[in-house]
Design a protein around this motif. Structure first.
Motif, PDB file in Angstrom:
ATOM      1  N   ASP A 134       0.864  -1.181   0.000  1.00  0.00           N
ATOM      2  CA  ASP A 134       0.000   0.000   0.000  1.00  0.00           C
ATOM      3  C   ASP A 134       0.900   1.230   0.000  1.00  0.00           C
ATOM      4  OD1 ASP A 134      -2.333  -1.437   0.081  1.00  0.00           O
ATOM      5  OD2 ASP A 134      -2.530  -1.358   2.247  1.00  0.00           O
ATOM      6  N   ALA A 135       0.599   2.151  -0.875  1.00  0.00           N
ATOM      7  CA  ALA A 135       1.384   3.378  -0.943  1.00  0.00           C
ATOM      8  C   ALA A 135       0.468   4.521  -1.360  1.00  0.00           C
ATOM      9  CB  ALA A 135       2.547   3.235  -1.923  1.00  0.00           C
ATOM     10  N   GLY A 136       0.964   5.719  -1.169  1.00  0.00           N
ATOM     11  CA  GLY A 136       0.153   6.849  -1.577  1.00  0.00           C
ATOM     12  C   GLY A 136       0.733   8.169  -1.138  1.00  0.00           C
ATOM     13  N   VAL A 137       0.033   9.226  -1.530  1.00  0.00           N
ATOM     14  CA  VAL A 137       0.448  10.579  -1.188  1.00  0.00           C
ATOM     15  C   VAL A 137      -0.807  11.419  -1.011  1.00  0.00           C
ATOM     16  CG1 VAL A 137       0.648  11.242  -3.612  1.00  0.00           C
ATOM     17  CG2 VAL A 137       1.898  12.535  -1.884  1.00  0.00           C
ATOM     18  N   ASP A 138      -0.789  12.329  -0.046  1.00  0.00           N
ATOM     19  CA  ASP A 138      -1.862  13.313   0.064  1.00  0.00           C
ATOM     20  C   ASP A 138      -1.244  14.700   0.174  1.00  0.00           C
ATOM     21  OD1 ASP A 138      -1.557  13.888   3.051  1.00  0.00           O
ATOM     22  OD2 ASP A 138      -2.117  11.780   3.141  1.00  0.00           O
ATOM     23  N   VAL A 139      -1.791  15.622  -0.599  1.00  0.00           N
ATOM     24  CA  VAL A 139      -1.283  16.986  -0.682  1.00  0.00           C
ATOM     25  C   VAL A 139      -2.405  17.942  -0.307  1.00  0.00           C
ATOM     26  CG1 VAL A 139      -0.220  18.724  -2.155  1.00  0.00           C
ATOM     27  CG2 VAL A 139       0.309  16.298  -2.509  1.00  0.00           C
ATOM     28  N   SER A 146      -0.761  30.516   4.786  1.00  0.00           N
ATOM     29  CA  SER A 146      -1.122  29.835   3.555  1.00  0.00           C
ATOM     30  C   SER A 146       0.082  29.062   3.046  1.00  0.00           C
ATOM     31  CB  SER A 146      -1.585  30.848   2.490  1.00  0.00           C
ATOM     32  OG  SER A 146      -1.949  30.194   1.305  1.00  0.00           O
ATOM     33  N   GLY A 147      -0.120  27.796   2.743  1.00  0.00           N
ATOM     34  CA  GLY A 147       0.986  26.998   2.253  1.00  0.00           C
ATOM     35  C   GLY A 147       0.609  25.538   2.179  1.00  0.00           C
ATOM     36  N   PRO A 148       1.477  24.721   1.598  1.00  0.00           N
ATOM     37  CA  PRO A 148       1.180  23.303   1.427  1.00  0.00           C
ATOM     38  C   PRO A 148       1.519  22.470   2.659  1.00  0.00           C
ATOM     39  CG  PRO A 148       3.241  23.832   0.353  1.00  0.00           C
ATOM     40  CD  PRO A 148       2.694  25.127   0.888  1.00  0.00           C
ATOM     41  N   ARG A 149       0.849  21.344   2.744  1.00  0.00           N
ATOM     42  CA  ARG A 149       1.181  20.286   3.703  1.00  0.00           C
ATOM     43  C   ARG A 149       1.138  18.975   2.934  1.00  0.00           C
ATOM     44  NH1 ARG A 149      -3.236  19.451   7.824  1.00  0.00           N
ATOM     45  NH2 ARG A 149      -3.650  17.492   6.752  1.00  0.00           N
ATOM     46  N   VAL A 150       2.199  18.189   3.023  1.00  0.00           N
ATOM     47  CA  VAL A 150       2.347  17.006   2.175  1.00  0.00           C
ATOM     48  C   VAL A 150       2.621  15.795   3.045  1.00  0.00           C
ATOM     49  CG1 VAL A 150       3.619  15.950   0.264  1.00  0.00           C
ATOM     50  CG2 VAL A 150       3.270  18.437   0.311  1.00  0.00           C
ATOM     51  N   GLY A 151       1.963  14.688   2.727  1.00  0.00           N
ATOM     52  CA  GLY A 151       2.231  13.422   3.399  1.00  0.00           C
ATOM     53  C   GLY A 151       2.343  12.304   2.377  1.00  0.00           C
ATOM     54  N   ALA A 152       3.182  11.330   2.658  1.00  0.00           N
ATOM     55  CA  ALA A 152       3.327  10.157   1.795  1.00  0.00           C
ATOM     56  C   ALA A 152       3.531   8.940   2.673  1.00  0.00           C
ATOM     57  CB  ALA A 152       4.502  10.334   0.824  1.00  0.00           C
ATOM     58  N   TRP A 153       3.120   7.783   2.190  1.00  0.00           N
ATOM     59  CA  TRP A 153       3.243   6.572   3.006  1.00  0.00           C
ATOM     60  C   TRP A 153       3.556   5.351   2.154  1.00  0.00           C
ATOM     61  CZ3 TRP A 153      -1.389   8.677   1.561  1.00  0.00           C
ATOM     62  CH2 TRP A 153      -2.286   7.836   0.906  1.00  0.00           C
ATOM     63  N   TRP A 154       4.066   4.370   2.831  1.00  0.00           N
ATOM     64  CA  TRP A 154       4.404   3.073   2.219  1.00  0.00           C
ATOM     65  C   TRP A 154       4.187   2.008   3.278  1.00  0.00           C
ATOM     66  CZ3 TRP A 154       6.911   1.962  -2.648  1.00  0.00           C
ATOM     67  CH2 TRP A 154       7.299   0.632  -2.815  1.00  0.00           C
ATOM     68  N   GLN A 155       3.407   0.999   2.931  1.00  0.00           N
ATOM     69  CA  GLN A 155       3.145  -0.096   3.864  1.00  0.00           C
ATOM     70  C   GLN A 155       3.245  -1.431   3.136  1.00  0.00           C
ATOM     71  OE1 GLN A 155      -0.882  -0.545   5.529  1.00  0.00           O
ATOM     72  NE2 GLN A 155       0.066  -0.890   7.519  1.00  0.00           N
ATOM     73  N   HIS A 156       3.916  -2.366   3.770  1.00  0.00           N
ATOM     74  CA  HIS A 156       4.061  -3.701   3.210  1.00  0.00           C
ATOM     75  C   HIS A 156       3.180  -4.651   4.014  1.00  0.00           C
ATOM     76  CE1 HIS A 156       7.191  -6.200   0.819  1.00  0.00           C
ATOM     77  NE2 HIS A 156       6.002  -6.784   0.790  1.00  0.00           N
ATOM     78  N   VAL A 157       2.289  -5.362   3.332  1.00  0.00           N
ATOM     79  CA  VAL A 157       1.417  -6.345   3.984  1.00  0.00           C
ATOM     80  C   VAL A 157       2.000  -7.727   3.734  1.00  0.00           C
ATOM     81  CG1 VAL A 157      -0.906  -7.287   4.123  1.00  0.00           C
ATOM     82  CG2 VAL A 157      -0.578  -4.854   3.636  1.00  0.00           C
ATOM     83  N   LEU A 158       2.474  -8.350   4.803  1.00  0.00           N
ATOM     84  CA  LEU A 158       3.101  -9.671   4.712  1.00  0.00           C
ATOM     85  C   LEU A 158       2.176 -10.707   5.331  1.00  0.00           C
ATOM     86  CD1 LEU A 158       6.673  -8.625   5.924  1.00  0.00           C
ATOM     87  CD2 LEU A 158       5.838  -8.757   3.577  1.00  0.00           C
ATOM     88  N   ARG A 159       1.899 -11.772   4.587  1.00  0.00           N
ATOM     89  CA  ARG A 159       1.046 -12.861   5.065  1.00  0.00           C
ATOM     90  C   ARG A 159       1.806 -14.172   4.903  1.00  0.00           C
ATOM     91  NH1 ARG A 159      -4.626 -12.560   5.710  1.00  0.00           N
ATOM     92  NH2 ARG A 159      -5.180 -14.212   7.167  1.00  0.00           N
ATOM     93  N   PRO A 160       2.792 -14.431   5.775  1.00  0.00           N
ATOM     94  CA  PRO A 160       3.583 -15.659   5.609  1.00  0.00           C
ATOM     95  C   PRO A 160       2.774 -16.930   5.814  1.00  0.00           C
ATOM     96  CG  PRO A 160       4.125 -14.552   7.666  1.00  0.00           C
ATOM     97  CD  PRO A 160       3.240 -13.620   6.907  1.00  0.00           C
ATOM     98  N   SER A 161       1.634 -16.843   6.522  1.00  0.00           N
ATOM     99  CA  SER A 161       0.767 -17.996   6.711  1.00  0.00           C
ATOM    100  C   SER A 161      -0.665 -17.507   6.823  1.00  0.00           C
ATOM    101  CB  SER A 161       1.171 -18.780   7.962  1.00  0.00           C
ATOM    102  OG  SER A 161       0.846 -18.056   9.135  1.00  0.00           O
TER     103      SER A 161
END
Length: 828
Positions: free
Chosen positions: A420-425, A465-480
């Protein structure tokens, strides 16, 4: 400024994402049942579709689908029911049970229940059904009042909707509606909420430890997803009248689309049209309109458009109490506008969601009044004029505009790995104009309090007045099939202070038969901004030119819990939590020069010098000098409704503590609540009658008790001492020359050293729904036992015949009295 340890941890988490992906995933079998949400009975002949895969449910409501790994939009339709769409994540193992609850189109649902998600819930997550908000005793159709009865959640006042979640302050809570941040989720000063439960698909509160998809708040996350309109008819709808408002909902199929839908709803207060004639004052009023359209744009994509506008207006002395004729203006106005475009695409390899939104909140408060003040008094005997007056002059306008773009991506490279990844501005524009004149509130221990604290500035004009930026990265692991691990990281930057933060986070879940173990933790950050101050108890001045010399506030969360299904219908969850707060933004203490200049204004005779407040006051000058800790254990048991059992509901108990460290001392957080127990239940008296009750028991909040009295001061406008200084402060006297006293709450050493009495409240609701279920009538009583709780102990001065000064008595304030109401709902 980025802290090195945060960067190291962040890179360590990112390194986990380099795990090799598996290719060539096989189809997975998905099994489940389609059930009636009210009776829990099977729904036969329902159509279940995901992409090109389609099946029909058997007599027992069961269905079987074969789907390749990925994120799927599962659409369920059945005659006589509202359509339902669920997002299904297919990963490394078959899904043995994915049950779907359908809402009958022609009826209402009146029992109180808590139903677990088809997917295992994450740590600290509390799903709330909209039908639960509509049927629970004491909610007034307000989701925030329903959440106040959940474990680890405290309502900060009886009248309003603001929440303290596990030791966090109200401004640390994030509210997301249809993927968009909502700065002001309240209406009528918090008496009701911005969300109509009848148009909502789901509410979900995460009381900490939420994933990296959301940020810029320290405490909790409330997700609100509005439902789509029904496609069963061209036109359907419902109407309702409650204590706070009346609303009408229309919905149906779009003319040019077999599976497209529209939904239009409007709400408005009605008591201002009726009761204003009786009280001869204008009462608070609000109205809102919301529209949502949903349509298919391709075989695997959909577009929804949401529009919302609301207006609130009050112009009356109704809230000011005893005022002097001609000096009694209270004006409050607010407007909220929102436009959202939400496009969702579900290809075979994953999921894409793009959200573009524009949000505006404008808020105006004007108060000009002279109010009879029980906090100031001479010791005149009864019959003499002894009570002082407070001149209130407060003007504030706060405007928030947020133009935002959010992109979410979910990629499923293999059955056991997902990304899962993404960005919000955000392009934020916040404007504040505030003036505070005349007298201040002498009963407040913290001078930066928005209730008229002594540390508020005389005037503030600020535009940021100005921008605010966020970004994320998530790894979903299902070994079993029993273990799930979700490491992730979030990056945030704000133009307000130029601070860049890296926030590693992780969540795990392990299922062992009927038992599930969960863990979540990580770093959470919050940027300074006036959009947070809408919900804050205190004001800090952010008007400095350029970027602020403030860091992001920070909080580390650690959450661990276990949940187990018991006796077939009941589920018990035990969860422990720990939060550590750093760099909290608080108002700083007066400097030695500021304190000296203030004390120098007093021209008191020698025998009254001890009445001059010499200790440093808390001001509105923003600093990062606050810290804190919150920890505790929640026990939560809920039991599902069933046709054979007339009782459903939940019970919870929280043992917790919350502390703050600032101003050179450690003290109890103002919403610290060591013990809290809640029970919400419904009993089906007959096929058409249900009795529901909500019981709340809790420790009282901390407060700052007075340390005594001091002589009040007033400007020497008449130059009584003949020194030509008309701005100096001299002892205040009544018409007969007696000294006037006021409450003395001491300095910061006395902050939150007392505790309010224990809190207890019982709410009851009786609901009648006839057999066809198109009508529903209910009677609701809040605080049915008429307990006089203390949201605040208000110190008042009264005549003391045995002394030369008055004495202090305490009046319980800020609590709800017995509040009965009736309501009706009808579906057509």
């Amino acid at each position: 400024m980025v802290k090195l340890r945060h960067v190291r941890i962040g890179f360590f988490v990112v390194a986990l994402f380099t795990l090799a992906a598996e290719a060539g995933a096989q189809d997975r079998v998905v099994r489940g049942r389609v059930l009636d949400e009210g009776s829990n009975e099977a729904v036969a002949a329902a159509t279940v579709a995901a992409g090109s895969a389609t099946t029909t449910t058997a007599a027992d409501g069961g269905y079987v689908l074969k789907l390749p790994p990925g994120s799927w939009a599962l659409v369920v339709t059945a005659q006589g029911y509202l359509d339902r769409m669920e997002t299904l994540l297919v990963e490394g193992a078959d899904i043995e049970r994915f049950d779907i609850l359908l809402v009958p189109a022609p009826r209402f649902r009146e029992q109180v229940d808590v139903t677990p998600d088809a997917a295992p819930p994450a740590a600290a997550r509390i799903p709330v059904l909209p039908s639960q908000v509509l049927s629970m005793a004491g909610t007034l159709d307000n989701v925030f009042r329903a959440l106040q009865a959940m474990p680890g959640v405290a309502g900060v006042e009886d009248w309003g909707s603001r929440l303290s979640v596990r030791g966090g302050s109200p401004d640390q809570n994030l509210t997301i509606m249809d993927g968009v941040e909502i700065a002001n989720p309240y209406r009528l000063y918090g008496l009701t909420s911005a969300f109509n439960p009848a148009t909502v698909e789901r509410f979900e509160l995460t009381a900490g430890g939420f994933g990296p998809q959301y940020g810029d708040r320290l405490s909790s996350l409330l997700v609100v997803e509005n439902r789509q309109g029904s496609t069963a008819k061209t036109l359907a709808g419902s109407s309702a009248v409650s204590l706070t408002d009346a609303n009408v909902i229309g919905e149906g199929r779009l003319p040019s689309s077999a599976d497209g839908s529209w939904l239009l709803t409007g709400r408005r207060t009605y008591f201002d049209l009726v009761a204003s004639k009786l009280v001869e004052d204008d009462l608070p009023k609000f109205g809102d309109v919301q529209f949502k359209a949903n349509m298919r744009t391709g075989t695997t994509s959909r577009l929804s458009v949401l529009g919302l506008t609301s207006r609130e207006d009050t112009e009356s002395p109704f809230f000011l109490g005893d005022t002097v004729e001609g000096l009694d203006l209270f004006r409050a106005r607010a407007q909220n506008d929102l436009v959202v475009f939400d496009h969702q695409l579900v290809p075979t390899w994953g999921y894409l969601r793009t959200i573009a939104a524009w949000y505006r909140n404008n808020d105006l408060i004007d108060i000009d009044a002279r109010v009879e003040d029980d906090h100031r008094r001479s010791n005149a005997p009864p019959g003499d004029v002894s009570t002082g007056f407070t001149d209130i002059e407060f003007h504030r306008t706060l405007n928030v505009q947020d133009l935002s773009l959010r992109q979410e991506v979910r990629f499923q490279p293999s059955a056991s790995h997902g990304i899962d990844a993404g960005v919000d501005v955000h392009r934020l524009r916040t404007e504040l104009a505030m003036t505070v004149g005349e007298d201040r509130n002498p009963t407040l221990g913290n001078g930066s309090s928005i209730e008229g604290g002594s540390g508020l500035p005389d005037a503030v004009g600020s535009l940021r007045s100005g921008p605010r930026v966020g970004a994320w990265w998530q790894h979903v692991l299902r070994p079993s099939s029993t273990l799930r691990v979700e490491p992730g990281v979030r990056f945030d930057w704000s133009d307000v202070n130029g601070d860049f933060t890296v926030s590693p986070r992780i969540a795990t879940g392990l299922r062992l038969g009927e038992t599930e173990l969960r863990f979540a933790g990580g770093l959470f950050t919050q940027s300074p901004g006036y959009e947070k101050l809408i919900q804050s108890d205190y004001f800090v001045d952010l008007s400095a030119p350029g970027r602020l010399a403030l860091d992001h506030e920070r909080a580390w969360h650690v959450i661990a819990g276990v949940e187990r299904r018991l006796l077939g219908r009941a589920t018990t969850r035990v969860e422990g939590y720990y939060k550590r707060f750093d760099d909290l933004i608080v108002g700083g203490l007066e400097t030695a020069a500021e304190r000296g200049a203030r004390v120098a204004q007093y021209d008191f005779p020698t025998q009254l010098q001890s009445n001059i407040p010499r200790e440093a006051l808390i001001t509105s000058a923003a600093t990062n000098d606050g810290k804190g800790v919150a920890y505790g254990v929640d026990v939560f048991t809920y039991w599902d409704a069933s046709p054979s059992s007339p009782l459903s509901g939940w019970a919870s108990y929280t043992l917790g503590r919350a502390w703050r460290e600032a101003y050179g001392r450690t003290y109890a957080f103002e919403y610290d609540r060591p013990h809290a127990a809640n029970v919400a239940a419904a009993y089906r008296l007959s096929s058409s009658m249900t009795l529901a009750g909500t019981l709340r028991l809790a420790s009282g909040f901390p407060w700052t008790p007075p340390v005594g009295l001091r002589v009040d001061a007033t400007p020497d406008r008449d130059d009584a001492d003949g020194d030509a200084n008309r701005e100096e402060l001299v002892p205040r006297r009544d018409a007969d020359g007696r000294l006037v006293y006021t409450v003395d709450v001491g300095g910061v050493s006395n902050l939150n050293t007392g505790r309010l009495p224990a809190y207890a409240r019982l709410d009851l609701r009786l609901t009648w729904a006839p057999a066809q279920r198109r009508w529903q009538l209910y009677a609701d009583v809040i605080n049915a036992l008429n307990r006089h709780n203390a949201g605040r102990l208000d110190p008042q001065l009264v005549y003391d015949p045995g002394s030369d000064r008055p004495k202090i008595v305490y009046e319980r304030a800020q609590s709800l009295p017995v509040l009965p109401s009736i309501g009706v709902r009808v579906r057509f």
